[in-house]
Scaffold this active site. Structure first.
Site, mmCIF file in Angstrom:
data_model
loop_
_atom_site.group_PDB
_atom_site.id
_atom_site.type_symbol
_atom_site.label_atom_id
_atom_site.label_comp_id
_atom_site.label_asym_id
_atom_site.label_seq_id
_atom_site.Cartn_x
_atom_site.Cartn_y
_atom_site.Cartn_z
ATOM 1 N N HIS A 369 12.032 37.472 -29.208
ATOM 2 C CA HIS A 369 13.474 37.241 -29.237
ATOM 3 C C HIS A 369 14.064 37.569 -30.592
ATOM 4 O O HIS A 369 15.169 38.091 -30.694
ATOM 5 C CB HIS A 369 13.775 35.792 -28.877
ATOM 6 N N CYS A 681 17.687 52.524 -18.517
ATOM 7 C CA CYS A 681 18.111 51.688 -19.631
ATOM 8 C C CYS A 681 16.968 51.014 -20.390
ATOM 9 O O CYS A 681 17.206 50.055 -21.098
ATOM 10 C CB CYS A 681 19.124 50.648 -19.170
HETATM 11 C C1 PEP Z 1 13.802 47.020 -18.925
HETATM 12 O O1 PEP Z 1 12.957 46.300 -18.412
HETATM 13 O O2 PEP Z 1 13.639 48.244 -19.121
HETATM 14 C C2 PEP Z 1 15.088 46.462 -19.372
HETATM 15 C C3 PEP Z 1 16.051 47.235 -19.818
HETATM 16 O O3 PEP Z 1 15.243 45.111 -19.348
HETATM 17 P P1 PEP Z 1 14.570 44.116 -20.410
HETATM 18 O O4 PEP Z 1 14.033 44.936 -21.540
HETATM 19 O O5 PEP Z 1 15.657 43.192 -20.826
HETATM 20 O O6 PEP Z 1 13.509 43.451 -19.602
#
Ligand code: PEP
Ligand code: MG
Length: 763
Positions: A369, A681
């Site tokens: 975090h 993403c």
């Molecule tokens: C992912 O898993 O690629 C994502 C964008 O979400 P997080 O990194 O928040 O799990």
């Protein structure tokens, strides 16, 4: 030979007079002289002397009451010479009633000490390092009381602070083991948040200033200590029993051991003793911490060093309880590099962003975090710098390299110069990126939408700064992770509204709560799971215990009155989960409408595709969604069965392998077939070569953290997408483990400006 029993003296009187002395304005040498007089007078010694360690390791007599004045700053003992050398070497007190009969005794006739028999020496320690030795001698041979040694140790602690002021001996003259080390050092760790920073070390470890060492009211200090011990124990119990500890197995065992230390009677008794002697509760904790450090750092067995970590951590915890939580963040220099063993996201957010240039952690991980928050704040962070704290002093000059995971401590001039050049080049490049504001179009005319990943309000300014087209992923869980209590509906709505306001007319995609796994909110339902990444997280939690998710959906609806509301659900693994989430959302919309609430002008519902199973089933759910976002971090962790949190395995496989790329291609083609917009993403979208490959596979939307948008925009502007697409299509069946080497080799032919991929310079 007769042995005299000493008359016990009241150590508190000595300390009280010391406090008066400290309040007088005088230079450090005068202060040392007065202190030796005071010790001799109040504690009943014929001689009291202070030896400080020089860089060469020699121990120099710097002040004395009772030895010849002429020997001050003249007499130097070799590191292993005499009884003083023995105290220094062992970093432990030594008491002998017939000094000259001791095998380590070495006579220094110029001091005139041959007439003294009884000798007590205690190490002067600061931060667990030896600064010098305080000695007391008397002409008769007598028993030495335990309390007398304790008193000298307490005085030594105050002395360490005076010496650290740097007025007695020039700092550069002091030993490498002394108050201020001077050798350059370089630590290699993990590069978790990019960027380069130069500044001064600020140790995130409470330290008690010399003005707060001696108690004014001993009874009150005893009470303060007991209250803080109770609070500390309660917080440790709470950590274990609330189920908030996010990891099972070994971590829990470690914490059990930690709890045991919190109740360790030996440790607690030593703290109480130190307070009885007249130290403040804070100074007592620091003194015992220093002694443990000096003792255990010399231990060859790593188990002892582990124990030291626990004890230090507890000492810090206790100091924070004594100081009150708010005492963390005062008087930061403008170019602070925060150095800590570890740090929580909430603690990080407490600091003044304008003053923190970088964060160096002995622990930490790529997706902790603290890392997420540091990235959000645009602060370089390097983790896993084992042992760095032991090599640093508050105020040391440091360079933190978040690109290569390096920490330079007290860097040499040539290193400083190289970094100055790099920082200049980086900021020029940053400026050039900032000027690339227009739409991102490849050399052969493909329009690519570059979007921002965000999770904190402070990141929203990057939307304009980078020229991003939208917020492709707003991680809503941060607000929850840093709160002690469940944020109320109005509080949630307020944050979402501020995000929408900050975005202006650019779209924002909110991702609903992605808690569970490593993301823990103190108040959320949580269980200790054997394998949290494969456990009860994200939408699974949202559908099984819908209260929290419904509440959040209501807040999102309220916040986007009159605007478009785009919501996506994380970790959808089967079509029915998507349909259930959609139904829940629609029910909330209906309820809001029925109650006459102001409604969003348009609603878009998205699927976050993060599991391989969903990749194969995606076509069966596209009728229920308006868009798809590929969460490549999780998708790849499940595809390769490699925990993204575990650095041993997280980099073991290359996402540029033909099977992984085929998976990405299949998802994109399925969405294109049904005319559903799809974006990527995860971190993959933020890396130049990977981003180019995604575009080559046909992705037209990439979402990433702000500092990556400029470089990716530049890369794509020089890209021949069609040529790269053809090149890739011919190789998706290749038996190679990764296409990376081939891609790099064929870069120019495929129209890739490869020099932009990795043109950084390692120091
Ligand atoms: C992912 O898993 O690629 C994502 C964008 O979400 P997080 O990194 O928040 O799990
Ligand atoms: Mg994810």
């Amino acid at each position: 030979m007769t042995t005299n029993t000493p008359i016990p003296r009241d150590p508190r009187r000595l300390l009280s007079r010391m406090r008066q002395l400290m309040a007088v304005q005088e230079n450090a040498q005068e202060r040392l002289d007065h202190l030796t007089d005071l010790i001799a007078e109040e504690a009943g010694w014929d001689v009291s002397s202070i030896y400080l360690e020089r860089r060469s390791g020699a121990l120099e007599l710097c002040a004395t009451h009772g030895l010849k004045e002429s020997s001050v700053h003249k007499v130097r003992l070799k590191p292993d010479e005499g009884l003083v050398g023995l105290v220094a070497r062992q970093a432990r007190p030594l008491a002998v009633s017939d000094a000259q009969a001791h095998p380590a005794f070495a006579l220094k006739p110029e001091t005139g000490e041959e007439t003294f028999k009884t000798f007590v020496g205690v190490p002067i320690l600061r931060g667990g390092r030896l600064v010098g030795v305080l000695t007391a001698q008397s002409s008769d041979d007598r028993d030495i009381l335990e309390e007398e040694i304790e008193t000298l140790q307490t005085v030594a602690m105050v002395l360490a602070e005076i010496v650290a002021s740097g007025d007695v001996i020039e700092p550069e003259e002091l030993s490498d083991l002394g108050v201020r080390q001077s050798k350059p050092e370089r630590f290699q760790g993990g590069a978790y948040s990019g960027g380069v920073a130069m500044g001064v070390a600020v140790l995130f470890e409470p330290h008690v200033g010399s003005e707060h060492l001696i108690a004014e009211d001993v009874d009150a200090e005893e009470k303060r200590l007991e209250t803080a011990i109770e609070a500390m124990r309660a917080s440790v119990d709470d950590m274990l029993e609330s189920g908030r500890v996010p990891f099972g197995g070994p971590t829990r065992d470690v914490l059990q051991a930690y709890r045991m230390f919190a109740n360790d009677q030996g440790w607690l008794e030593r703290l109480r003793e130190a307070v009885k002697l007249g130290l403040t509760a804070d100074a007592a904790v620091e003194r015992v911490r220093n002694e443990n450090r000096a003792r255990l750092m010399k231990a060859p067995d790593p188990i002892f060093r582990e124990r030291l970590h626990d004890l230090e951590d507890l000492a810090n915890r206790l100091l924070r309880h004594l100081e009150g939580e708010t005492a963390l963040v005062t008087d930061l220099p403008d170019n602070a590099i925060l150095i800590a063993r570890n740090i929580g996201p909430a603690e990080l957010l407490d600091f003044d962003r304008d003053k923190i240039r970088g964060i160096a952690l002995e622990e930490g991980s790529a997706s902790s975090h603290a890392t997420i928050v540091a990235k959000a704040m645009g602060i370089p962070l390097v983790g896993r710098l084992e042992g760095a704290l032991d090599s640093l002093e508050e105020g040391d000059s440091v360079i933190l390299d978040g690109e290569f995971g390096l920490l330079h401590i007290r860097p040499a001039d040539d290193v400083v110069e190289t970094y100055e050049e790099r920082i200049l080049a980086l900021s020029k490049r940053q400026q050039a990126y900032a000027e690339l504001k227009g739409p991102t179009v490849s050399r052969d005319g493909h329009r690519i939408s570059l979007q921002l990943n965000a999770g904190l309000l402070i990141e929203m300014t990057q939307l304009d700064e980078t020229g991003a087209d939208a917020v492709g992923l707003f991680r809503t869980e941060f607000q929850f992770m840093v709160a002690d209590n469940l944020p109320r509906l109005d509080e949630q709505a307020q944050v979402y509204k501020s995000v929408l306001d900050a975005a202006g007319d650019k779209p924002v995609i909110f991702r609903t709560l992605d808690l569970g796994g490593d993301k823990v909110a103190p108040f959320a339902p949580s269980t200790i799971e054997p394998n949290p990444a494969l456990g009860w997280r994200a939408i699974r939690m949202g559908l099984d215990r819908p209260g929290l998710l419904r509440y959040q959906l209501r807040a999102l609806i309220q916040a986007s009155a009159g605007q478009t509301l785009s919501v996506m659900f994380p970790m959808i693994s089967t079509p029915w989960e998507m349909r259930a989430a959609r139904e829940m959302f629609e029910r909330e919309l209906e309820t809001a409408e029925r109650r006459g609430k102001a409604m969003p002008s348009k609603v878009r519902i998205g699927l976050m595709l993060e599991t391989p199973g969903m990749a194969w089933a995606v076509e069966h759910v596209l009728d229920a969604v308006d868009f798809v976002a590929v969460g490549a971090n999780d998708l790849m962790q499940y595809f390769y069965a490699a925990d993204r949190q575990n650095s041993r395995v997280s980099d073991r496989y290359d996402v540029l392998s033909p099977p992984a790329l085929s998976l990405f291609k299949q998802i994109r083609d399925a969405c294109a077939k049904h005319d559903v917009p799809v974006s990527v993403c995860g971190e993959i979208a933020a890396k130049p070569l990977e981003a180019a490959v995604l575009v080559g596979l046909g992705y037209e939307r990439l979402s990433m953290s702000g500092n990556n948008i400029g470089p990716i925009k530049k890369l794509i502007s020089g890209l021949e997408v069609n040529t790269l697409g053809t090149w890739l299509a011919a190789r998706l069946d290749s038996p190679a483990d990764s296409l990376r080497p081939l891609l790099l080799e064929a870069g120019r032919d495929a129209g890739l400006p490869i020099e932009a991929v990795d043109n950084r310079q390692r120091v």
